[in-house]
Structures are given as C-alpha cells and as structure tokens.
Scaffold this motif. Structure first.
Motif, PDB file in Angstrom:
ATOM      1  N   HIS A  50     -11.507 -20.268  19.441  1.00 43.32           N
ATOM      2  CA  HIS A  50     -12.600 -19.586  18.755  1.00 43.32           C
ATOM      3  C   HIS A  50     -12.110 -18.455  17.850  1.00 43.32           C
ATOM      4  CE1 HIS A  50     -12.068 -17.148  22.393  1.00 43.32           C
ATOM      5  NE2 HIS A  50     -12.451 -16.134  21.633  1.00 43.32           N
ATOM      6  N   SER A 104     -18.941 -21.420  14.965  1.00 44.23           N
ATOM      7  CA  SER A 104     -19.288 -22.797  15.334  1.00 44.23           C
ATOM      8  C   SER A 104     -18.534 -23.218  16.600  1.00 44.23           C
ATOM      9  CB  SER A 104     -19.012 -23.766  14.182  1.00 44.23           C
ATOM     10  OG  SER A 104     -17.647 -23.771  13.848  1.00 44.23           O
ATOM     11  N   THR A 105     -17.286 -22.772  16.742  1.00 42.60           N
ATOM     12  CA  THR A 105     -16.524 -23.082  17.960  1.00 42.60           C
ATOM     13  C   THR A 105     -17.121 -22.352  19.153  1.00 42.60           C
ATOM     14  OG1 THR A 105     -14.523 -23.402  16.662  1.00 42.60           O
ATOM     15  CG2 THR A 105     -14.232 -23.026  19.017  1.00 42.60           C
ATOM     16  N   LEU A 106     -17.501 -21.082  18.944  1.00 38.13           N
ATOM     17  CA  LEU A 106     -18.112 -20.314  20.038  1.00 38.13           C
ATOM     18  C   LEU A 106     -19.408 -20.953  20.519  1.00 38.13           C
ATOM     19  CD1 LEU A 106     -17.628 -16.622  18.900  1.00 38.13           C
ATOM     20  CD2 LEU A 106     -16.775 -17.649  21.005  1.00 38.13           C
ATOM     21  N   LEU A 107     -20.184 -21.493  19.569  1.00 46.50           N
ATOM     22  CA  LEU A 107     -21.466 -22.096  19.932  1.00 46.50           C
ATOM     23  C   LEU A 107     -21.319 -23.558  20.353  1.00 46.50           C
ATOM     24  CD1 LEU A 107     -23.724 -20.621  17.089  1.00 46.50           C
ATOM     25  CD2 LEU A 107     -23.521 -19.836  19.468  1.00 46.50           C
ATOM     26  N   GLY A 108     -20.125 -24.114  20.163  1.00 46.79           N
ATOM     27  CA  GLY A 108     -19.904 -25.507  20.558  1.00 46.79           C
ATOM     28  C   GLY A 108     -20.568 -26.499  19.639  1.00 46.79           C
ATOM     29  N   ILE A 109     -20.628 -26.183  18.342  1.00 46.02           N
ATOM     30  CA  ILE A 109     -21.240 -27.088  17.373  1.00 46.02           C
ATOM     31  C   ILE A 109     -20.227 -27.400  16.267  1.00 46.02           C
ATOM     32  CG2 ILE A 109     -23.628 -26.472  17.789  1.00 46.02           C
ATOM     33  CD1 ILE A 109     -23.482 -24.497  15.540  1.00 46.02           C
ATOM     34  N   ALA A 110     -20.384 -28.566  15.677  1.00 46.65           N
ATOM     35  CA  ALA A 110     -19.462 -28.983  14.615  1.00 46.65           C
ATOM     36  C   ALA A 110     -19.805 -28.255  13.327  1.00 46.65           C
ATOM     37  CB  ALA A 110     -19.563 -30.488  14.412  1.00 46.65           C
ATOM     38  N   ARG A 111     -18.794 -27.921  12.587  1.00 46.17           N
ATOM     39  CA  ARG A 111     -18.997 -27.261  11.296  1.00 46.17           C
ATOM     40  C   ARG A 111     -19.364 -28.303  10.255  1.00 46.17           C
ATOM     41  NH1 ARG A 111     -15.372 -22.828   9.570  1.00 46.17           N
ATOM     42  NH2 ARG A 111     -16.830 -21.949  10.997  1.00 46.17           N
ATOM     43  N   ASP A 116     -27.559 -18.894  29.369  1.00 44.87           N
ATOM     44  CA  ASP A 116     -26.520 -19.913  29.199  1.00 44.87           C
ATOM     45  C   ASP A 116     -26.274 -20.274  27.741  1.00 44.87           C
ATOM     46  OD1 ASP A 116     -26.239 -19.949  31.919  1.00 44.87           O
ATOM     47  OD2 ASP A 116     -27.571 -21.675  32.198  1.00 44.87           O
TER      48      ASP A 116
END
Length: 161
Positions: free
Chosen positions: A41, A59-66, A116
């Motif tokens: 992250h 985007s990495t912190l939220l777990g979503i693809a850029r 969460d």
C-alpha cells in the motif's frame, strides 16, 4: 441539521469522499520514489517542497483495482495530525470537488460495516430536501462512499507497532 465539508474524489470509477479537515492540499501526480521492501500500500516517497512525504496507494488500501488514467491522478496530502504526525499523501484517480453535505444526505452505515469497511456513510447527491429525486436534477446523480481515512491510518499504525 449539520453540514459537513468533504473532498470528493474518484478511485476505480467510483466516487469517494473524505473529511476536508484531513486534507492539507491536493497536488498533481509527481514521480514517486519506490521504497525497497515497503508494504504494497506504500507507493513510495516524494519530496514535497523539502518535506519527505510517504505516498500511499488508496486503491490497494481499499482492496479495489485501479482503473484511472495516470495523467489525471492526484495526491491528496493529509494533515500531519491525521497520520500520527507524519507527512502522508494518498493517490486517487482524480479529485472531483469540495462539497458541503447536509447530514440529511448521509446514510449512516451499520457499526460493523463501518468498522470493517472504513465507511463513515453514503452521501446521496441529487435528492431534494424530502429525500426524493430532485425533479430538476433528474435521477440520483451519485452515491459517494464517505471513507474514514483516519481510521485506516490508525489501523495501519497499530499494525506497525
């Protein structure tokens, strides 16, 4: 009824917001120096007017693809108090606006989901005062996910200790 000021931004074609009190400034994307063995992250560091600033990939912190284009990306520099006194910025695909939102336009999340998912609430844009679709604006324009950036950073700091 209270109003809150937020910065609306885009990550992976979705609209998000964070408290404006956490944002110090917004800067255009600059070259980022990677840090060896840093967690995924952490995108790296930048020298922002003589201050070394850690840049995180939201985007990495939220777990979503850029999904954004690199030329539109911005870095939201957070106030040091938000990150335990450190200089921290977060990469977003684009910054859309600064807006004032009525508490009536915010749907609060269940505590377990908020904790969460780091979501403070969902901001409903394009509704009239009664919560109906604003006939002048047509359909509901957007649902903006109001994220709790401070809670994300607190959790990261807790893991680091």
């Amino acid at each position: 009824m209270e109003n809150v000021d937020v910065v609306e931004f885009e990550v992976a074609d979705e609209h998000y917001a964070l408290d404006i009190s956490l944002a110090r400034e917004i800067v255009e994307m600059v070259p980022i120096t990677p840090v060896p063995r840093a967690p995924p992250h952490i995108a790296g560091i930048i020298n922002l007017r003589g201050e070394i600033t850690t840049v995180m990939d939201l985007s990495t912190l939220l777990g979503i693809a850029r999904a954004g284009e690199a030329e539109r990306q911005k870095i939201i520099i957070l106030v040091p108090e938000a990150a335990g006194g450190s200089n921290v910025g977060i990469i977003v695909d684009d910054v859309l606006s600064v807006m004032q939102v009525s508490e009536n336009d915010v749907e609060r999340m269940d505590d377990s989901i908020a904790r969460d998912a780091f979501v403070k609430g969902i901001i409903k844009i394009g509704l009239d005062k009664n919560g109906d679709k604003d006939k002048d604006k047509g359909e509901v324009k957007n649902l903006v996910i109001w994220i709790d950036v401070q809670k994300i950073l607190e959790q990261l700091n807790a893991y680091a200790v």
